[in-house]
Design a protein around this motif. Structure first.
Motif, short mmCIF file in Angstrom:
data_model
loop_
_atom_site.label_atom_id
_atom_site.label_comp_id
_atom_site.label_asym_id
_atom_site.label_seq_id
_atom_site.Cartn_x
_atom_site.Cartn_y
_atom_site.Cartn_z
N VAL A 418 -3.65 11.91 1.60
CA VAL A 418 -2.48 11.05 1.50
C VAL A 418 -1.43 11.60 2.46
O VAL A 418 -1.00 12.76 2.33
CB VAL A 418 -1.92 11.00 0.07
N ALA A 428 4.51 7.35 -6.55
CA ALA A 428 3.85 6.30 -5.78
C ALA A 428 2.67 6.86 -5.00
O ALA A 428 1.60 6.24 -4.92
CB ALA A 428 4.85 5.64 -4.84
N LEU A 429 2.83 8.06 -4.43
CA LEU A 429 1.73 8.68 -3.70
C LEU A 429 0.61 9.10 -4.65
O LEU A 429 -0.56 9.10 -4.29
CB LEU A 429 2.25 9.89 -2.92
N ARG A 431 -0.29 7.45 -7.35
CA ARG A 431 -1.08 6.23 -7.57
C ARG A 431 -1.95 5.91 -6.35
O ARG A 431 -3.09 5.48 -6.48
CB ARG A 431 -0.17 5.06 -7.88
N GLN A 432 -1.39 6.12 -5.17
CA GLN A 432 -2.16 5.86 -3.95
C GLN A 432 -3.39 6.76 -3.87
O GLN A 432 -4.47 6.31 -3.49
CB GLN A 432 -1.27 6.08 -2.72
N ARG A 435 -6.03 5.29 -6.06
CA ARG A 435 -6.72 4.14 -5.45
C ARG A 435 -7.69 4.60 -4.36
O ARG A 435 -8.81 4.08 -4.25
CB ARG A 435 -5.68 3.17 -4.87
N LEU A 436 -7.28 5.56 -3.55
CA LEU A 436 -8.16 6.06 -2.50
C LEU A 436 -9.40 6.72 -3.08
O LEU A 436 -10.51 6.61 -2.54
CB LEU A 436 -7.41 7.06 -1.61
#
Length: 456
Positions: A418, A428-429, A431-432, A435-436
């Motif tokens: 990330v 927010a990161l 959650r990212q 997802r990744l």
């Protein structure tokens, strides 16, 4: 103000003698003394008796004030209380001071001053009126710092003055307290990812599958153990009662790797990339502890916290709150290292299975990417938050060349990568990254690499 217990003021005048007391003359007192001596000298030369009496009065008045203060014997105790003693950066703490007069004499005018580092704000000063015998005065002030660290408060000083303002004597307490300013932490969202690695979970215990009597892990008998669990074969072998240990608690492990290399970060101050990385490491550690993981903090120079064992993990017997406090206290004072690589951190990770690895990286060169790829082989899952200088340098400064190729190599090695832009919010990161992870194929080919029980 003599010593007489914890937090009791020493009598500075009596320790230093009368000469030290004379050094406490104020500007007014020195002016009176100088004017009196000048008037007495002029009266002697001119033969004016009235002027001589005026001069003697002016000169003797400050000396009398010095003698009275020097002979005054007070016992004044003081205490300091921090509420709280550990605060996040940018938050306020209140300091409560209490002065008790434990002597039989009333004090005069007291000027109270506490020594405070400049970064916490202006030095607090208070004026306390006469304190009666057995009396008490309480005052408080607030401190605040945007920079993490450990800051000493004190020692407390009292200045005793006479009614005419001719002399002031300073008495100091010897005790001081420490305010710990820890990194800011952000609450992270719970992410339950698909799949669960065997032997890992949310920190709960798991049962061991035994194929037979030879697989039993015995332990010594303890008062209250069920006698039906006595393992007679082990009892005969060890010569003491041994019982079957049918359950072994297994905690999911998480290592947070913080890159502290000076060459990896640019800028300074509370909004710099390095401070963001420190705060992110603190948030991740606290979050994983709350989820029941056994965690440790690892830096690029190979330092681990907490634990005195070789693995450095917080054991299952250690309370999460105590472990979190130890980790945050360490992060409060962590600074840049002069190292140029990640080899020492890799040497620590080389020892065994790490479970989940969360890394906070600055600028990475090809050598660091190669070492990080080897780190990935020692963990079941790995997430890297990369803070490139190109995204964090101030306006007008040249940006570092893009490192897309290096980040691609990290992903190929199995890392969930990330990129962290300036001003990004960690939740927010987080959650990212989830997802990744759901979309990323396993580095070994086929399937996915699951976080231990879902890194949540």
């Amino acid at each position: 103000m003599s010593a007489g217990g914890p937090g009791t003021v020493e009598d500075a005048g009596r320790r230093g003698g009368l000469r030290s007391a004379l050094g406490g003359l104020t500007t007014r007192g020195r002016s009176f003394l100088a004017a009196g001596l000048a008037a007495a000298g002029c009266a002697y030369v001119l033969g004016q008796a009235d002027l001589l009496r005026v001069g003697l009065l002016l000169a003797v008045l400050p000396l009398i004030c010095v003698a009275v203060l020097w002979r005054t014997h007070h016992r004044v105790t003081g205490t300091r209380r921090l509420a709280p003693s550990r605060v996040p950066a940018g938050s306020e703490a209140r300091v409560h001071l209490r002065i008790d007069n434990v002597s039989r004499l009333a004090t005069g005018l007291l000027m109270l001053q506490d020594r405070v580092p400049y970064v916490l704000g202006p030095r607090p000063r208070f004026v306390l009126d006469r304190v009666e015998p057995g009396g008490r005065r309480e005052v408080s002030y607030r401190v605040r710092s945007d920079l993490r660290g450990r800051y000493p408060l004190g020692p407390l000083q009292l200045r005793l003055g006479d009614p005419f303002g001719m002399c002031e004597l300073t008495r100091s307490f010897s005790a001081y307290d420490t305010l710990v300013v820890i990194p800011r932490t952000a609450p992270l969202p719970p992410l339950r990812l698909a799949g669960e690695a065997s032997g890992y979970g949310d920190g709960r215990g798991r049962s061991l599958a035994f194929a037979g009597e030879d697989d039993v892990i015995p332990r010594g008998y303890r008062h209250g153990d069920d006698l039906r669990r006595v393992h007679w074969r082990s009892t005969a072998r060890h010569g003491e009662l041994m019982v079957r240990r049918e359950e072994q608690p297994q905690r999911a492990r998480c290592t947070v790797l913080l890159d502290t290399r000076r060459i990896a970060f640019e800028g300074a101050g509370p909004d710099s990339a390095f401070e963001w990385a420190v705060s992110a490491a603190a948030s991740a550690l606290v979050h994983m502890l709350e989820r029941g993981f056994a965690v440790r903090l690892l830096t690029d120079d190979g330092s681990t916290v907490p634990g005195e064992g070789s693995d450095g993990f917080a054991g299952s017997t250690q309370e999460s709150a105590d472990a979190a406090g130890l980790l945050l206290d360490t992060l409060a004072v962590v600074g840049h290292s002069d190292g140029g690589g990640l080899e020492r951190a890799h040497a620590v990770l080389r020892g065994g299975e790490e479970g989940l690895l969360i890394a906070l990286f600055g600028d990475l060169a090809e050598e660091e990417v190669a070492v990080a790829a080897r780190m990935r082989q020692r963990s079941r899952a790995a997430v890297a938050f990369v803070l490139e200088s190109a995204h964090w340098v101030a306006a007008g400064e040249p940006a570092a060349p893009p490192a897309a190729e290096l980040l691609r190599r990290l992903r190929e090695a199995g890392w969930i990568v990330v990129s962290v832009p300036q001003g990004a919010e960690l939740p927010a990161l987080w959650r990212q990254a989830g997802r990744l992870h759901a979309e990323a194929p396993s580095a070994a080919g086929g399937g996915t690499t699951d976080f231990p029980g879902g890194w949540s």
